[in-house]
Write an enzyme that holds these catalytic residues in place. Structure first.
Site, PDB file in Angstrom:
ATOM      1  N   ARG A 124       0.827  -1.197   0.000  1.00 20.45           N
ATOM      2  CA  ARG A 124       0.000   0.000   0.000  1.00 20.45           C
ATOM      3  C   ARG A 124       0.861   1.247   0.000  1.00 20.45           C
ATOM      4  O   ARG A 124       1.817   1.357   0.773  1.00 20.45           O
ATOM      5  CB  ARG A 124      -0.927   0.007   1.214  1.00 20.45           C
ATOM      6  CG  ARG A 124      -1.881  -1.180   1.173  1.00 20.45           C
ATOM      7  CD  ARG A 124      -2.966  -1.109   2.202  1.00 20.45           C
ATOM      8  NE  ARG A 124      -3.769  -2.320   2.110  1.00 20.45           N
ATOM      9  CZ  ARG A 124      -4.794  -2.614   2.901  1.00 20.45           C
ATOM     10  NH1 ARG A 124      -5.125  -1.761   3.873  1.00 20.45           N
ATOM     11  NH2 ARG A 124      -5.472  -3.715   2.746  1.00 20.45           N
TER      12      ARG A 124
ATOM     13  N   ARG B 280       1.552   0.625  10.375  1.00 20.05           N
ATOM     14  CA  ARG B 280       1.175   1.070   9.018  1.00 20.05           C
ATOM     15  C   ARG B 280       2.394   0.999   8.109  1.00 20.05           C
ATOM     16  O   ARG B 280       3.263   1.854   8.158  1.00 20.05           O
ATOM     17  CB  ARG B 280       0.628   2.505   9.096  1.00 20.05           C
ATOM     18  CG  ARG B 280      -0.057   2.998   7.846  1.00 20.05           C
ATOM     19  CD  ARG B 280      -0.593   4.405   8.039  1.00 20.05           C
ATOM     20  NE  ARG B 280      -1.572   4.476   9.113  1.00 20.05           N
ATOM     21  CZ  ARG B 280      -2.875   4.276   8.959  1.00 20.05           C
ATOM     22  NH1 ARG B 280      -3.361   4.036   7.753  1.00 20.05           N
ATOM     23  NH2 ARG B 280      -3.702   4.354   9.983  1.00 20.05           N
TER      24      ARG B 280
END
Length: 424
Positions: A262, A277
């Site tokens: 991502r 993250r």
RNA sequence: GGAAGAGUGUCCGAGUGGUUUAAGGAACUGGUCUUGAAAACCAGCGACGGGGAAACCCGUCCGUGAGUUCGAAUCUCACCUCUUCCGCCA
């Protein structure tokens, strides 16, 4: 992708659904284009019908050697030709514009999804287990990992930049152990078939699950124009794209352990420390393909499968139902499972289980043939079962002993060669 | 990366410019027959869209897109995918 028929039949309900997602009404604009397009189609089809009829008569006239009749008809069709060509071109154009509008409109929330604009509107459904009692001040996972010498953000930064990590030794093995444990649970207990899918996919696949056209900025793309999967939901769900399934095959349940990539565009400043993250992380995904009648129960079943992982790992969690304004693009209803992280003193998302209705199936043209009746679109569901990296974070923070050691949960010990602790 | 071949409905498969209204078969559904089943026989059966109260009518679709033609599954061009062979390679 929405069904135009539904928008025609229930424009108010359509706009109301969008409103719940904080989106302006679209039905008037869509329906105006739709009725213009259909009027155009009707005119075009009448011209085509006449052309077809005349062309046939030309064949007959020629067969009868009636050249006068044939050339009169040929002149007529020749005149229609221009009209038809222009009509076809406009139809394509208008069709493309309408499809482009529809392609960017998210799915509508189910009626039992709570109202709300953002994550503050999410509703807690249940809490399971309890936070571990600790007579010391718990550390965050990155401190624990770095102290063990088994989690190296600096090395990852030197070769790949921020939001990457290198795991070593028992932590690298722990990640593998967690993934294996999850896969064995889902295939063994819940009947999912294990899949090893491609990690690179084409535009069409990304469109099918809804990442494209709107969310290209969140994705990585290769120089050869493949996209790196942001989740194995993409290849698992696209397994049935352009397929006509038999009703007896459903539900189809598949699972995969894959890396996920991502770009994390727009996430600047969020969760910059640690493994929460990342640009690359590992996840075990669950995907179900069902009939419309099965999908509601399947959603509960899938969520229960994801929760079972946490139960067996002895991790405290709560399950939330997302409010209408906080759901992802393709979902009609989403359950988030949030695990307790003692170091952060917070619940953090570790799984998201979504029912998508026929929204993705329309985009993929994935249908099934009911035992009795016309083809219907399947329903698709996806859920993390679970995010492996975040599970590793949760194990570290919940099983720390205050002296820098990490106990290994019973369920994972067989996958760790029988080891009971990490660290000395 | 190079060469050759292929892509037709749920599946297999025929079809090289005009009754193709995409043959035929399989599967499926209904029926006959049978104690029951199978087999056999009979009938039905593509998808998507438009119009219509309905019966039904019309259009589009033969990998995708563009073209040639009065007319394209059929001819031309580009692209995609698959197969085989060669090259490279874990």
């Amino acid at each position: 992708m929405h069904d135009l028929k539904f928008i025609r039949d229930e424009p108010a309900a359509f706009d109301q659904g969008l409103k719940r997602r904080n989106i302006e009404p679209e039905s008037a604009k869509i329906l105006r284009r739709d009725s213009e397009l259909r009027a155009l189609q009707t005119r075009l089809q009448q011209a085509q019908a006449r052309r077809n009829e005349a062309s046939k008569l030309i064949g007959h006239a020629k067969a009868k050697k009636d050249e006068a009749q044939a050339s009169a008809l040929m002149a007529e069709v020749s005149g229609l030709k221009r009209e038809i060509q222009e009509g076809e071109e406009r139809e394509r154009l208008d069709q493309a514009v309408l499809q482009a509008i529809l392609a960017t409109i998210p799915n509508l929330p189910a009626s039992d999804v709570p109202e709300g604009r953002d994550e503050t509107g999410n509703v807690e459904l249940r809490r399971v287990g309890q936070a571990p009692g600790m007579n010391f001040s718990p550390k965050e996972h990155f401190d624990l990992g770095e102290q063990l010498g088994l989690m190296d953000f600096e090395a990852a930064g030197r070769m790949s930049g921020s939001r990457f990590v290198v795991l070593k030794g028992q932590l690298a093995r722990l990640e593998r152990a967690i993934a294996s444990f999850m896969l064995d649970l889902h295939t063994g207990t819940f009947g999912y078939q294990e899949i090893a899918p491609p990690y690179l996919v084409r535009d069409d696949a990304m469109f099918g699950t809804g990442q494209l056209p709107k969310f290209a900025d969140d994705l990585f793309r290769t120089t050869l124009a493949h996209w790196l999967i942001p989740t194995s939901e993409v290849p698992l769900t696209n397994l049935v794209r352009e397929q006509m399934l038999e009703e007896a095959q459903l539900p189809i349940r598949v699972t995969a352990h894959t890396p996920c990539f991502r770009a994390e565009a727009g996430a600047a400043g969020k969760d910059t420390r640690g493994m929460i993250r990342m640009h690359q992380f590992s996840k075990v995904e669950l995907v179900s393909i069902t009939t419309p009648e099965q999908s509601r129960d399947e959603h509960e079943r899938m969520t229960a499968a994801a929760e079972e992982v946490l139960k067996r790992l002895g991790l405290h969690f709560r399950t939330m139902v997302l409010c209408a304004g906080d759901m992802g693009f393709a979902a009609i209803k989403t359950y988030d499972i949030e695990v307790w992280l003692p170091g952060q003193k917070a619940f953090r998302e570790i799984s998201s289980c979504s029912a998508c209705g026929d929204f993705q199936a329309r985009r993929m043209n994935a249908r099934y043939r009911p035992a009795d009746g016309r083809p219907r679109f399947v329903h698709t569901l996806n859920g993390s079962g679970l995010a492996v990296g975040r599970t590793l974070v949760a194990v570290l923070e919940n099983y720390q002993d205050g002296n820098g050691r990490i106990a290994i949960p019973d369920a994972l010990q067989p996958y760790m060669g029988g080891a009971t602790h990490i660290g000395s």
